[in-house]
Design a protein around this motif. Structure first.
Motif, PDB file in Angstrom:
ATOM      1  N   LEU B 423      -3.977  -4.546  25.817  1.00  0.00           N
ATOM      2  CA  LEU B 423      -5.371  -3.119  26.510  1.00  0.00           C
ATOM      3  C   LEU B 423      -6.293  -3.769  26.251  1.00  0.00           C
ATOM      4  O   LEU B 423      -7.106  -2.605  27.011  1.00  0.00           O
ATOM      5  CB  LEU B 423      -4.866  -1.527  25.588  1.00  0.00           C
ATOM      6  CG  LEU B 423      -3.062  -1.514  25.086  1.00  0.00           C
ATOM      7  CD1 LEU B 423      -3.499   0.265  24.505  1.00  0.00           C
ATOM      8  CD2 LEU B 423      -3.151  -0.760  26.649  1.00  0.00           C
ATOM      9  N   LEU B 433      -7.208   6.027  25.568  1.00  0.00           N
ATOM     10  CA  LEU B 433      -5.229   5.988  25.440  1.00  0.00           C
ATOM     11  C   LEU B 433      -4.640   7.137  24.037  1.00  0.00           C
ATOM     12  O   LEU B 433      -5.606   7.816  23.554  1.00  0.00           O
ATOM     13  CB  LEU B 433      -5.806   4.876  24.040  1.00  0.00           C
ATOM     14  CG  LEU B 433      -6.598   3.465  24.558  1.00  0.00           C
ATOM     15  CD1 LEU B 433      -6.521   2.879  23.779  1.00  0.00           C
ATOM     16  CD2 LEU B 433      -5.776   2.593  25.711  1.00  0.00           C
ATOM     17  N   PRO B 444      -1.727   3.001  26.658  1.00  0.00           N
ATOM     18  CA  PRO B 444      -2.268   3.812  27.456  1.00  0.00           C
ATOM     19  C   PRO B 444      -1.851   5.077  28.272  1.00  0.00           C
ATOM     20  O   PRO B 444      -0.839   5.261  27.947  1.00  0.00           O
ATOM     21  CB  PRO B 444      -2.230   2.150  28.931  1.00  0.00           C
ATOM     22  CG  PRO B 444      -0.866   2.015  28.981  1.00  0.00           C
ATOM     23  CD  PRO B 444      -0.186   1.654  27.196  1.00  0.00           C
ATOM     24  N   ARG B 458       2.908  -1.051  27.245  1.00  0.00           N
ATOM     25  CA  ARG B 458       3.492   0.181  27.289  1.00  0.00           C
ATOM     26  C   ARG B 458       4.266   0.267  26.508  1.00  0.00           C
ATOM     27  O   ARG B 458       4.697   1.491  26.533  1.00  0.00           O
ATOM     28  CB  ARG B 458       2.545   0.324  28.284  1.00  0.00           C
ATOM     29  CG  ARG B 458       4.535   0.547  29.268  1.00  0.00           C
ATOM     30  CD  ARG B 458       4.134   1.298  30.884  1.00  0.00           C
ATOM     31  NE  ARG B 458       5.591   1.266  31.188  1.00  0.00           N
ATOM     32  CZ  ARG B 458       6.121   2.204  30.672  1.00  0.00           C
ATOM     33  NH1 ARG B 458       6.523   3.233  30.659  1.00  0.00           N
ATOM     34  NH2 ARG B 458       7.845   2.839  31.469  1.00  0.00           N
TER      35      ARG B 458
END
Lengths: 106, 997, 183
Positions: B423, B433, B444, B458
């Motif tokens: 990320l 987050l 995310p 993700r």
């Protein structure tokens, strides 16, 4: 590097073509000599320094060379709008609600 | 030496051997190998020593997240790079690789004594140790820290490589060319968009390169990959490999660093080593996948201990078995497949140790079918082996109790503590987050940019999930850009989806205070350090990070952040989301200064503006000085002359007969329109209404605060046309300021400004013979003093060239400035110089110009003024039109402080001994005997040796200077205090007689 | 220090399979500034229509006009017609006040053409060139220097740049010609 819409060129362009030019809507008084020392000091030096939407000036220095006005959020660095010099201050509330809408579409 | 290469396996070229050296020893690898894969193929795991404890280390990963296997690479003279990740650097014949942080050798390193003393180096070691006594700082602590600090050795020679940069505009930028990225690019490209797909690896494919068993739409993974890449290329997708997205900035600006030649033995000379791309994308798709987490246990850093996914990559992509006897320790399903692949390739898998009590039954069945021992509900409590792991200590955990230890023999330990979505780039955008309690990781959440995150980034697991998600995210981006994408269905066979659990440090039956359970390998931070930081009062994760340096190494915590967070959260007794994650900052991976500098080095470092006469000056031996962006001739030394001698000669020659000077850099602005004179009246302090066409005037420009901004001589050509000159450095600034007033304060004025700085080449002739030289060249103008007196301007021809001729002087001598269109500047200069020989014409540079003007007390804005000087302070009050109703700065001049007594005023200074030349910038005091710190009352602004005065002269800003004429001031210098007398500023020809010739 | 580039000699400065860079012969150049009121009269006097949208161009005979800003135009014409332009504008000055300033020598023009001309410009120009239509032009920036970028065909451009910035700009274009050809 930001993207800035020039209200004269009507194009959204790289920041590299532009120069920041300080807070907007600070008008030079018609007769400076009539002003008190305090009022003149305020005109010269006192700025709002806001955290959030800021009315400011930019110049499209490597483009059409015009100075224009903008509203930029100093926290997110996002431009809410740009408009030509001499045009009135846009309504902040409607700018913010429009910006909120486009954010939620992400 | 054992060969761990699996014949025919992987994407390396088995028929193309490559030799390279590691610590001067020659090794053989294959084309397509990285340094790490080639060394592993040779059975070498030990590749470096750690930063703080100098512990032996080998690669734990197979990618850019590698914290351990940092090496120095040498490609040629001056081409040395420290801290290259061996897992990324591709090999070629002749590449030289060296290990780091070791002395005298990698296998026997004296610095490893730090490891024995590890108790001394715990969290906050620097803060606790280097506190007192103060006197130890210079002699003991600083040398110690300096010699111990830093990873690797800095290169010591200039970098002969060249670097490049480009701008790129794309509709969709896809970061990561794994399954999700490939599918996203396909969707977006199918909609007819400009698509750019980048990947930091040498080839596109991502996870697919490590999982050849997968079948996509009925094709083997690698067959599908090749045809998909061909299809993308056909659709016009720009695919860039070896290209890392290093930073994600405002409004979808992404910085990419593309490595172009580090993998080549003989790159094309015109090809830059690296190129920085500044990409502006309509939509960004982050498909960076996930990074595998280590398990945290004592001895988890021993060479041979590595991530299970990395072992799978070494096997399937590079055809390398990382050992012949493996133990697999995991809390996630993925490592089981690594074990199966290795077993199939001939590595004996001693056991699969899973921390979970009940691993997935199909995996257990599969393991048993292969004869692999499964130890479920186990913990790892230690490893042994000096430079390579030789055994693993594992214990059954029952009802939270760690039972008796068992020892497993192995030459590699493959671990997996789960996976962390990558990320970093998303975090650069300040996207928020969200903690996913099930996956025990951050995912995310709220986006600030027009971007999508696809696949494992993700939290999705498996190739099919990645392909489907990538496809859909690509389509979403296309739709957001107003296009309709084609969306195809995807079928995947032999996929390996899975789940896992997350841990803090693994439970142990030994003293946890003695465990060397590493969380951050690169900065040598252990679980114990993190707990100690919390015990010592660190509450914020930001403080824990700084106190322990966890996540602060060059790998930016790619592998350590979540493990660190889990441990800190546990120590604090708070859930992870309440503890939070530290901020990831650009660059994603270490980036060379070369890439950031791009073309801006050497000759191209910055713009160097040259006048049309510059070439002549260079040919005649001028020494140059930079003045804003210009380079200007400084002085013209004759053979054997130093600067002072040359300048003295130039000054003498000009005052005696004739000097010629290139003044082309002066700023020039043409002011035209019916309101030109009104505009001039408003801008400049001086009155302009009565200035007749054909005449010039010295103009002084202030800011509205009343301070001097610029000055210059201004000519009125016609009623409606002025020719302004500005200082060289002020040209752009002055035009900007004037445009600002005109556009925003006085838009009603009918007057317009045009920069003509570069339209004209300006040649200044000064000296008693100036007219004698010029007169024969001039047509259409009477040059006599009566017809063309001092401060005149006219249009005429000079040597046949159209010209604007000023009679003006910045030297105090009879002077002219000839402006001709730039293309004729050099030709005119040469004609004048040739004809001037009979007057001993002397070319002079900026230094002589400075001396000559100082002898006359002419100021230089920016040297004798500093932005706090009014016209009155500078002795220029005469230039202020007091009767004008307004001008820029008039009200400012009336501010109380600007009108107050005791301001610093510009005066002359003569040193009492008549010999010492003061230093420009030197501070002035009234009483040299006062205690230090002394009260400074001004400074020297200009100082020269004056031939005309026969002594050094100076100008200075001194408090109340005008009322102190004849008084003594003191200038304390390192060699002693200098005494000087305050005088007026005109040191030569005070009556101005020489101007009137 | 930038390399020596002789700006008085028109001709090819760089050439590769990717693109070529050519210094063009001098032309007469004028900066024309006027308010909205004066535009029609000046158009009539010049025998062309001053475009009013930033970036648009018109051409009449050998004279090309580009709108640079709301009150600013760049005129290029042959050197032999410079006097005609000066007179034409002068004749309407009283009714259509304006500024006409000759800047023929202020800048030089280089032409960039070849299969990778657009790509070559990305070395220094932050603009999205796909959004610059053929037949238009813009004032913009190239590696720190203000330029006017004329797009004459898909892969043919002209750059006007102030004389003293030209060596810096040209040296980067020369580097780029080689770099692009090596790709």
């Amino acid at each position: 590097m930001l993207l800035i819409r020039c209200p004269y060129c009507e194009e959204t362009l790289p920041e590299m073509e532009f120069t920041y030019a300080g807070e907007a809507h600070i008008v030079r008084p018609e007769n400076p000599s009539d002003m008190s020392d305090e009022a003149w000091r305020d005109f010269l030096f006192i700025r709002s320094n806001v955290k959030g939407p800021h009315f400011e000036r930019w110049r499209h220095s490597h483009g059409c060379a015009r100075f224009f006005n903008a509203v930029r959020d100093t926290v997110s660095d996002r431009f809410l709008t740009t408009y030509k010099a001499g045009e009135p201050r846009p309504d902040l509330a409607s700018l913010l609600s429009a910006a909120g809408q486009s954010e939620s579409e992400k | 030496m054992t060969n761990f290469r699996v014949p025919g396996r992987g994407r390396v070229q088995h028929g193309k051997p490559v030799t390279f050296t590691f610590d001067s020893k020659t090794f053989r690898g294959l084309e397509g190998d990285t340094v790490a894969s080639a060394l592993l193929a040779n059975g070498v795991h030990l590749m470096g020593r750690s930063f703080k404890y100098h512990r032996p280390r080998g690669p734990v990963s197979a990618g850019s997240e590698e914290p351990n296997a940092l090496v120095g690479t040498r490609r040629g003279k001056g081409q040395f790079e420290p801290n290259t990740r061996a897992t990324v650097q591709e090999i070629w014949n002749g590449l030289q690789v060296n290990s780091q942080n070791k002395y005298p050798s990698l296998k026997f390193d004296i610095g490893a004594v730090n490891d024995r003393a590890y108790m001394l180096f715990s969290a906050g070691f620097y803060y606790k140790t280097f506190m007192w006594p103060k006197s130890f700082w210079d002699k003991v602590y600083e040398p110690f820290i300096r010699s111990a600090a830093g990873l690797g050795v800095s290169p010591s020679e200039p970098d002969p490589d060249h670097y490049a940069s480009r701008y790129l505009h794309t509709d969709v930028l896809v970061v990561g060319a794994g399954p999700a990225g490939l599918a996203a690019a396909r969707s977006a490209a199918s909609a007819g968009l400009r698509v750019t797909l980048v990947d930091e690896n040498a080839e596109a494919g991502g996870t697919l390169l490590s999982e050849p068993q997968v079948e996509i739409n009925g094709q083997p993974a690698w067959t599908w990959l090749a045809s998909e890449l061909a299809e993308l290329e056909k659709l016009g997708v720009r695919i860039m490999t070896r290209t890392t997205a290093i930073g994600y900035y405002h409004q979808n600006m992404v910085g990419l660093c593309q490595k172009l030649t580090d993998h080549l033995k003989t790159p094309d000379a015109a090809t830059p080593r690296e190129r920085l791309w500044r990409v502006r994308a309509g939509q960004v798709i982050l498909a960076q996948g996930a990074l595998e987490k280590p398990l945290v246990f004592d001895g988890n850093d021993r060479p041979g201990v590595m991530l299970a996914g990395a072992a799978q990559t070494y096997l399937n992509r590079y055809g390398v078995r990382v050992g012949s006897r493996a133990v697999v320790a995991t809390s996630h399903d993925s490592a089981w497949y690594a074990a199966f692949d290795l077993a199939e390739a001939g590595t004996f898998v001693e056991a699969i140790v899973d921390t979970r009590q009940e691993p997935r039954s199909d995996l257990v069945t599969e393991a048993k079918r292969r004869g692999i021992t499964v130890l479920a509900g186990y913990t790892v409590t230690g490893t042994s082996g000096r430079l390579r792991v030789s055994s693993v200590r594992v214990n059954k955990v029952q009802n939270g109790k760690v039972l008796e230890a068992e020892t497993l023999t192995c030459d590699c330990l493959l671990m997996c503590g789960g996976w962390t979505p990558s990320l970093h780039l998303f975090s650069h955008t300040k996207g928020s987050l969200q903690w996913d309690p099930e996956a025990q990781t951050f995912l995310p959440d709220r986006k600030t940019e027009d971007c999508q995150i696809a696949g494992a980034g993700r939290g999705l697991w498996g190739i099919e999930a990645a392909l489907t998600d990538g496809r859909d995210m690509g389509a979403a981006c296309a739709k957001a850009l107003g296009k309709s994408p084609a969306v195809a269905s995807v079928s995947v066979g032999n996929d390996r989806p899975g789940t896992g659990v997350s841990h803090t440090e693994l439970p142990t039956d030994l003293n946890p205070g003695k465990a060397r359970a590493f969380v951050d390998y690169q900065n040598d931070v252990t679980a114990k350090d993190l707990r100690l930081a919390v015990r010592e009062g660190m509450r914020s994760i930001e403080h824990v990070k700084r106190y322990t340096t966890n996540g602060m190494a060059t790998d930016q915590g790619k592998m350590s952040n979540i493990n660190g967070l889990n441990i800190a959260a546990d120590a604090l007794g708070k859930p992870q989301p309440q503890v939070g994650l530290t901020t990831f900052r650009p660059p994603y991976t270490p980036t060379t200064f070369g890439a950031l500098a791009g073309y801006h080095r050497g000759d191209h470092f910055e713009v160097t503006r040259k006048t049309p006469i510059d070439g002549w000056a260079e040919a005649h031996g001028a020494v140059f000085e930079p003045v804003s962006q210009w380079r200007r001739a400084w002085y013209f030394p004759k053979p054997g002359e130093d600067m002072e001698e040359a300048v003295s000669r130039e000054c003498r020659a000009t005052r005696a007969s004739l000097g010629i000077f290139d003044a082309s850099t002066l700023g020039k602005i043409e002011v035209v329109g019916p309101d030109a004179v009104e505009f001039m009246n408003r801008m400049y302090t001086n009155p302009w209404t009565k200035l007749a066409p054909g005449r010039t005037r010295y103009g002084l420009l202030l800011g509205d605060d009343g301070f001097i901004r610029d000055d210059g001589v201004i000519g009125r050509l016609t009623n409606d046309r002025f020719h302004i000159t500005t200082t060289t450095g002020g040209a752009a600034r002055v035009l900007n300021m004037m445009e600002d007033y005109l556009q925003t304060e006085w838009p009603d004025l009918k007057v317009w400004l045009t920069s003509t700085t570069e339209q004209w080449s300006t040649i200044a002739l000064n000296g008693p013979n100036a007219r004698n030289l010029l007169e024969p060249f001039v047509e259409g103008l009477d040059l006599s003093d009566e017809a063309f007196p001092h401060m005149s301007i006219a249009e005429c021809t000079v040597a046949g060239f159209p010209s604007r001729l000023f009679r003006v002087s910045f030297t105090g001598e009879l002077g002219f400035e000839v402006n001709v269109p730039a293309r004729y500047g050099r030709a005119l200069w040469e004609k004048l110089f040739e004809a001037g020989q009979k007057y001993d014409i002397c070319p002079y540079g900026t230094e002589t110009m400075h001396v000559l003007r100082a002898e006359k007390g002419y100021i230089i804005v920016g040297q004798d003024t500093d932005g706090t000087v009014t016209p009155y302070d500078a002795g220029q009050g005469w230039a202020v039109g007091k009767t004008k109703p307004d001008f820029v700065g008039k009200r400012g001049l009336a501010r109380p402080d600007l009108a107050a007594e005791g301001r610093k005023q510009l005066v002359g200074l003569l040193t009492k001994d008549g010999k010492t030349k003061l230093e420009e910038g030197a501070q002035i005091v009234f009483d040299p005997n006062q205690p230090i710190p002394m009260k400074m009352v001004g400074h020297v602004t200009s100082s020269y040796h004056s031939v005309a005065a026969g002594r050094p002269i100076a100008m200075a800003l001194v408090e109340g200077g005008y009322s102190r004429m004849g008084e003594t001031v003191y200038i304390p210098m390192p060699f002693g205090t200098v005494e000087a007398t305050i005088t007026g500023t005109v040191f030569y020809d005070p009556e101005g007689e020489r101007l009137k010739l | 220090m930038t390399a020596h580039i002789n700006l008085s000699q028109a001709g090819v400065l760089a050439k590769s399979l990717a693109a070529s860079v050519t210094l063009l012969e001098p032309v007469a150049r004028f900066s024309l500034r006027t308010g909205a009121a004066g535009q029609a009269k000046l158009s009539a006097a010049l025998g062309l229509t001053l475009p009013t949208k930033v970036g648009q161009r018109t051409q009449a005979g050998q004279t090309e006009v580009l709108c640079l800003g709301p009150d600013e135009w760049m005129l290029h014409t042959s050197e032999s017609l410079a006097g005609t332009i000066l007179q034409a504008c002068e004749s309407v000055y009283a009714d259509a006040p304006h500024s006409l300033t000759e800047i023929s020598d202020r800048e030089v023009t280089v032409r960039i053409e070849g299969p990778k001309a657009s790509e070559l410009l990305t070395l220094g120009c932050p603009r999205d060139l796909d959004k610059l239509p053929v037949g238009e032009a813009r004032r913009t920036v190239f590696d720190g220097a203000t330029i006017i970028l004329w797009r004459d065909a898909a892969e043919t451009y002209r750059i006007d740049v102030w004389r003293s910035f030209a060596p810096h700009l040209i040296s980067l274009l020369q580097t780029g010609c080689g770099e692009l050809a090596a790709e």
